[in-house]
Design an enzyme around this catalytic site. Structure first.
Site, PDB file in Angstrom:
ATOM      1  N   HIS A  67      50.383  62.598 -19.849  1.00 41.20           N
ATOM      2  CA  HIS A  67      49.855  61.289 -20.698  1.00 41.20           C
ATOM      3  C   HIS A  67      50.818  61.186 -22.039  1.00 41.20           C
ATOM      4  O   HIS A  67      51.630  62.154 -22.164  1.00 41.20           O
ATOM      5  CB  HIS A  67      48.432  62.048 -21.638  1.00 41.20           C
ATOM      6  CG  HIS A  67      47.362  62.103 -20.582  1.00 41.20           C
ATOM      7  ND1 HIS A  67      46.709  60.829 -20.056  1.00 41.20           N
ATOM      8  CD2 HIS A  67      46.877  63.053 -19.874  1.00 41.20           C
ATOM      9  CE1 HIS A  67      45.683  61.232 -19.428  1.00 41.20           C
ATOM     10  NE2 HIS A  67      45.828  62.430 -19.185  1.00 41.20           N
ATOM     11  N   CYS A  82      49.086  69.833  12.537  1.00 40.90           N
ATOM     12  CA  CYS A  82      50.187  70.901  11.991  1.00 40.90           C
ATOM     13  C   CYS A  82      49.708  72.174  11.841  1.00 40.90           C
ATOM     14  O   CYS A  82      50.080  73.066  11.850  1.00 40.90           O
ATOM     15  CB  CYS A  82      51.222  70.455  10.846  1.00 40.90           C
ATOM     16  SG  CYS A  82      50.071  70.008   9.477  1.00 40.90           S
ATOM     17  N   CYS A 114      46.534  62.785   8.580  1.00 41.10           N
ATOM     18  CA  CYS A 114      45.670  63.297   9.398  1.00 41.10           C
ATOM     19  C   CYS A 114      45.151  64.494   9.094  1.00 41.10           C
ATOM     20  O   CYS A 114      44.465  65.419   9.522  1.00 41.10           O
ATOM     21  CB  CYS A 114      46.477  63.591  10.710  1.00 41.10           C
ATOM     22  SG  CYS A 114      47.331  65.154  10.958  1.00 41.10           S
ATOM     23  N   SER A 140      44.270  64.715 -12.587  1.00 45.29           N
ATOM     24  CA  SER A 140      44.686  63.338 -12.362  1.00 45.29           C
ATOM     25  C   SER A 140      46.280  63.621 -12.146  1.00 45.29           C
ATOM     26  O   SER A 140      46.861  62.435 -12.065  1.00 45.29           O
ATOM     27  CB  SER A 140      44.567  62.528 -13.577  1.00 45.29           C
ATOM     28  OG  SER A 140      42.946  62.475 -13.733  1.00 45.29           O
ATOM     29  N   THR A 172      41.863  74.798 -12.081  1.00 49.58           N
ATOM     30  CA  THR A 172      42.102  73.358 -12.533  1.00 49.58           C
ATOM     31  C   THR A 172      43.325  72.620 -12.318  1.00 49.58           C
ATOM     32  O   THR A 172      43.462  71.325 -12.232  1.00 49.58           O
ATOM     33  CB  THR A 172      41.729  73.494 -14.403  1.00 49.58           C
ATOM     34  OG1 THR A 172      40.426  74.031 -14.531  1.00 49.58           O
ATOM     35  CG2 THR A 172      41.858  72.215 -14.839  1.00 49.58           C
ATOM     36  N   GLU A 185      46.192  87.150 -11.154  1.00 50.50           N
ATOM     37  CA  GLU A 185      45.604  85.948 -10.495  1.00 50.50           C
ATOM     38  C   GLU A 185      44.572  86.217  -9.594  1.00 50.50           C
ATOM     39  O   GLU A 185      44.969  87.065  -8.762  1.00 50.50           O
ATOM     40  CB  GLU A 185      46.582  84.886  -9.834  1.00 50.50           C
ATOM     41  CG  GLU A 185      46.037  83.723  -9.133  1.00 50.50           C
ATOM     42  CD  GLU A 185      45.097  82.945  -9.829  1.00 50.50           C
ATOM     43  OE1 GLU A 185      45.343  82.291 -10.867  1.00 50.50           O
ATOM     44  OE2 GLU A 185      43.847  82.713  -9.534  1.00 50.50           O
ATOM     45  N   CYS A 232      52.824  63.666   9.568  1.00 46.18           N
ATOM     46  CA  CYS A 232      52.326  62.425   8.947  1.00 46.18           C
ATOM     47  C   CYS A 232      53.436  62.721   7.635  1.00 46.18           C
ATOM     48  O   CYS A 232      53.864  61.634   7.091  1.00 46.18           O
ATOM     49  CB  CYS A 232      51.033  62.675   8.283  1.00 46.18           C
ATOM     50  SG  CYS A 232      49.735  62.769   9.737  1.00 46.18           S
ATOM     51  N   ILE A 251      41.882  74.550 -22.353  1.00 44.43           N
ATOM     52  CA  ILE A 251      42.831  73.537 -21.857  1.00 44.43           C
ATOM     53  C   ILE A 251      42.348  72.622 -20.867  1.00 44.43           C
ATOM     54  O   ILE A 251      42.500  72.788 -19.633  1.00 44.43           O
ATOM     55  CB  ILE A 251      44.174  74.486 -21.138  1.00 44.43           C
ATOM     56  CG1 ILE A 251      44.335  75.661 -21.937  1.00 44.43           C
ATOM     57  CG2 ILE A 251      45.317  73.664 -20.939  1.00 44.43           C
ATOM     58  CD1 ILE A 251      44.775  75.284 -23.427  1.00 44.43           C
ATOM     59  N   GLU A 252      41.833  71.599 -21.359  1.00 43.36           N
ATOM     60  CA  GLU A 252      41.658  70.369 -20.527  1.00 43.36           C
ATOM     61  C   GLU A 252      42.370  69.291 -20.967  1.00 43.36           C
ATOM     62  O   GLU A 252      43.698  69.337 -21.706  1.00 43.36           O
ATOM     63  CB  GLU A 252      40.060  69.908 -20.922  1.00 43.36           C
ATOM     64  CG  GLU A 252      39.789  69.527 -22.198  1.00 43.36           C
ATOM     65  CD  GLU A 252      38.485  69.026 -22.369  1.00 43.36           C
ATOM     66  OE1 GLU A 252      37.810  68.439 -21.539  1.00 43.36           O
ATOM     67  OE2 GLU A 252      37.892  69.490 -23.613  1.00 43.36           O
TER      68      GLU A 252
END
Lengths: 479, 421
Positions: free
Chosen positions: A50, A442, A437, A46, A41, A32, A402, A336-337
């Site tokens: 699905h 933090c 915040c 989102s 990505t 990586e 928070c 891969i979308e």
């Protein structure tokens, strides 16, 4: 060291392949380029599972989306990551568009999506009071869900590591060659050798593919911009609300997230910059304007952050999976979308089977299929939480106000394998700094913990690896 | 469950002053809960001077000012718990809190004073486009890093927002060796105190660009630059973009009262101040729950925080002693003609000390010259004061004699407004 398989890319696809491949004998390494998994990505999308009615019947996208979606609940239990099946609605605003909605419905049936139903505008507004008056009908897909894409990727990576997969971070692949019957994976940290390679490099997958094959692949980074709203706005809708898809994708959605925020987006703009994850004034404006077509009274004053992600859009809009015909032992996991996140579990299984067959690997007897996530004290009963703090007082010390994240959770995030090494690594694992915040209180405390645990001086710590240092020096050192 | 008469949530300037006042008013059984490592709150990182001119008639630093109150708390033997986070406040005033030492515990006091202070508006809330690299800090976070931890967050700095912390940090970063290039302010006026503009910008030759905002942030890993543009009618004007090379963007774009606990309890919150609506006793919509300081509305001067919090402490003490709510009518306070809000938002005449005064604090919604502040009881003016200049960055205070209100027994509301002088 010769690996049986090197997986290039530690996103959700790469780690899903790693996790499934770790069921087999064979030495496995994920390479990586960033300091952590889930940095491309996979971190900016989102976060939707699905149902599977969007993709063309018979396509890999259709098949793997439905398969992935059907296994997501079980996988989320096995690997302990946040997932909720809340169902989705595709809104139709115009009787003239009804045929499109019905087309999606039939396509969904053909793809094997269960429970689909076309609802009237009034039925939709009874379910979702804030849906706009002009909605005349909607496609209801009860099997759709929402997932934490970070949590899912970390879970897959940790489970792969638990079963022997190695991770090399901050390592960028610069070239690929064949020598001595092995793949020579050239990196900025030296050459790694492997019998097989899985190319899960996201927007860069075409570049790697084209290094080894004479059948070129073309991937365009397609930018999606999002706005995230405070948890106070999280119940504005209770299902994922789509619009009828357009040419560039599924349109702008409005959805609660698994952590109770409200997410609006994405836009869809094809760009040339493979690192172009900047938001734009036009993009953010378009998100708000388009989301308002679906849902009334969006509390946009409660936006706590905005971000952009790049989808790896392949010209044929189809997943490119499997061994490359003129590059034996080189497997693509490309294009891969969306619905990539939903499909990831199925993509992992498919590619792992192919790679294992190629290498003649057998299943390991000692594979551990489960993984426990970082404990969420807020989800415990009063008594259980009391006991947790009694046993380990670090769970009594709140660091992020928070999101009420404790020192115990942050230490766990840092001590895992692969563990957090940056501020964002801690944030994505624990939500410290992800609240309203946005790390104002933090961040200094988290840096202290990272510095202490990793033995790295404060001025060497980063937001997200590379040159993203947070501290420039000490007071007056440049006076 | 341990029982207390009074629990004060927050050990910053408001919590400390409230505790001292409540103890001096006879409340023995009280407790301060503080989430940070020490008492004093945000004052601990405010090492510049200028605090206490009003309260102590001398110029103190933030830690010195806090120290005066901490000393009183200690002398009076008022108990407090540090590193203790309140996780929940219920409508029946049950407090769920947690710390390393005490674990998870619950308290049910007779009265609660909310004194949690405020937080800064982050980059995301401003929806500034661009990349999200390291090097974007709120001014207060930078202040903590520099003043409490000794770390310089960056060397070449642009500041967006001319709130007081931003102005203070422009000077502070300069003194620590950083180069502060410009302070940009979205509004046509500064959100900070005039004295801070003079002492922190003008004295160091740092330009203040009013009606300007950041329209782009460059740099993928660390901030490399930002683009400023002039703003008209709230929108950036194309063609006015200017680029600045910098490695740091500090944000001082407003403070938001931290009322998550108050909301969880069901306390009514004003959409204008983001703080609870309170009556003359600084009591919120939940009887026995009081609020003071920046959690109620954002102040400019800590002296007024202390004053307000002391009043809350006395009112809480009175309620605990009598155990009785005041009955009778409630007069709402309306805001008009330039007045954005008032604290309190209502007055119960029955609760007023007939020989005393009631303090109204408020802010205006723009810069005004040659105006009068006018208070009406019904339609009858009962107070008027000339003000040569009023600005949103400076809180206004009106001390109203209780008698003036009590002498109008038939009115249904009070109004605070500006009139031409």
């Amino acid at each position: 060291m010769i690996y049986d398989t090197i997986i290039i890319g530690g996103g959700v696809s790469g780690t899903a392949v790693a996790r499934e491949l770790s069921r087999y004998t064979g030495k496995l390494c994920v390479v990586e380029r960033c300091e952590d998994v889930c940095c491309g990505t996979s971190k900016a999308n989102s976060a939707i599972v699905h149902a599977g009615f969007d993709a063309k019947p018979g396509s890999l996208m259709a098949k793997l989306n439905v398969a992935g979606s059907k296994t997501m609940a079980a996988l989320s239990r096995e690997l302990d990551f946040p997932y909720r099946q809340i169902g989705s609605l595709v809104l139709c605003w115009d009787e003239a568009q009804r045929p499109q909605l019905e087309h999606l419905y039939r396509q969904g049936l053909e793809n094997g999506v269960e429970g689909l139903e076309i609802l009237s505008g009034d039925q939709v507004r009874a379910m979702e009071p804030h849906v706009t008056q002009n909605c005349v009908a909607a496609l209801w897909a009860p099997s759709a869900g929402i997932v934490c894409p970070f949590g899912m990727t970390f879970a897959l990576a940790e489970n792969a590591a638990r079963n022997g997969a190695e991770f090399r971070f901050d390592t960028t692949v610069t070239g690929l060659a064949r020598a001595d019957g092995l793949w020579q994976v050239q990196t900025d940290r030296g050459i790694l050798q492997a019998r097989t390679v899985v190319n899960a490099a996201g927007v860069y997958a075409a570049r790697l593919h084209n290094l080894v094959s004479s059948h070129p692949l073309h991937i365009t980074p397609r930018k999606g911009e999002y706005c995230l709203l405070d948890k106070q706005a999280g119940s504005h809708v209770s299902h994922t609300i789509f619009q009828l898809p357009g040419k560039l994708g599924k349109g702008v959605l409005v959805t609660p997230t698994v952590h109770g925020n409200l997410l609006l987006g994405p836009t869809a703009t094809d760009i040339e910059d493979f690192e172009g994850v900047n938001t734009t004034a036009q993009g953010l404006e378009a998100v708000l304007r388009t989301a308002a077509l679906s849902v009334d009274n969006l509390p946009t004053r409660q936006i706590i952050t905005s971000f952009a992600g790049l989808r790896a859009h392949e010209d044929g809009h189809e997943f490119v999976l499997g061994e490359v015909s003129d590059a034996p032992g080189f497997f693509d996991c490309a294009g891969i979308e969306s619905p990539g996140l939903s499909s990831a579990p199925a993509i992992g299984i498919l590619l792992a089977e192919q790679v294992a067959a190629k290498l003649g690997l057998s299943r390991r007897a000692d594979f551990v299929p489960t993984r426990k996530g970082i404990v969420n004290p807020a989800a415990l009963s009063f008594k259980a939480r009391q006991a947790l703090v009694r046993d380990n007082p670090a769970y009594g010390q709140i660091i992020c106000r928070c999101e009420s994240v404790t020192e115990g959770e942050i230490l766990d995030a840092i001590r895992r394998t692969p563990g957090a090494r940056s501020l964002d690594g801690v944030k994505r694992r624990t939500r410290a700094g992800m609240g309203r915040c946005q790390g104002g209180f933090c961040a200094p405390r988290v840096l202290e913990l990272l510095s202490r645990e990793l033995g790295v001086p404060m001025d060497q710590l980063t937001k997200a690896g590379g040159g993203s240092r947070l501290i420039a020096g000490t007071n007056k050192d440049s006076v | 469950m341990q029982n207390y008469d009074l629990v004060i949530i927050g050990g910053g300037p408001a919590g400390l002053a409230a505790a001292v006042a409540a103890r001096n008013a006879g409340i023995e059984n009280l407790l301060i809960l503080e989430r940070d490592r020490e008492l004093g709150g945000i004052l601990n990182q405010c090492i510049h001077n200028g605090f206490g001119l009003h309260t102590f008639r001398e110029e103190l630093t933030g830690p010195e000012y806090a120290g005066r109150f901490i000393e009183q708390v200690q002398t009076l033997g008022i108990p407090y718990k540090l590193n203790t986070m309140v996780l929940d406040l219920a409508a029946d005033k049950t407090i769920t809190a947690m710390s390393r030492e005490d674990g998870l515990f619950r308290l049910q006091p007779k009265a609660v004073i909310l004194a949690m202070g405020c937080r800064e508006r982050p980059r995301g809330a401003l929806n500034i486009p661009g990349y999200r690299p390291a090097g974007i800090y709120t001014a207060g976070t930078a202040q903590r890093l520099v003043n409490m931890e000794g770390f310089l967050p960056g060397r070449k700095v642009v500041i967006l927002g001319s709130g007081d912390i931003g102005l203070i940090m422009a000077r502070r970063m300069t003194l620590e060796g950083a180069q502060v290039q410009v302070v940009a302010e979205l509004m046509p006026y500064s959100g900070g105190l005039k004295r801070n503009i003079v002492q922190c910008l003008d004295d160091f030759g740092i330009p203040l660009k009013l009606s300007h905002t950041v329209v782009d942030i460059q740099g993928r890993e660390r901030v490399e630059g930002i683009t400023l543009a002039r703003v008209e009618n709230g929108k950036p004007v194309p063609g006015t973009e200017e680029h600045y090379d910098c490695d740091t963007l500090l944000l001082s774009c407003g403070l938001i009262p931290e009322n998550e606990l108050s909301r969880a309890a069901g306390v009514a919150i004003s959409p204008v101040t983001n703080g609870p609506t309170v009556n003359e006793s600084l009591e919120t919509s939940i009887p026995g729950v009081f609020a003071a300081g920046n959690v109620l509305h954002v102040h400019d001067l800590v002296d007024y925080v202390s004053e307000e919090a002391a009043a809350a402490g006395r009112h809480a003490a009175a309620l605990i002693r009598t155990g009785q709510q005041v009955s009778g009518r409630t007069l709402p306070i309306r805001c008009r003609d330039g007045v954005r809000y008032t604290v309190p938002t209502s007055i119960r005449p029955e609760a007023l000390d007939p020989d005393g005064t009631v303090t109204l604090r408020f802010r205006v919604d723009g810069v005004y010259r040659d105006k009068r502040i006018v208070v009406l009881a019904g339609s009858q003016p009962i107070f008027s004061r000339k003000r040569p200049v009023l600005a949103p960055g400076e809180m206004e205070t009106v001390q109203l004699k209780s008698r003036l209100i009590l002498d109008c027994p038939d009115v249904g509301e009070l109004t605070v407004k500006l009139e031409d002088a």
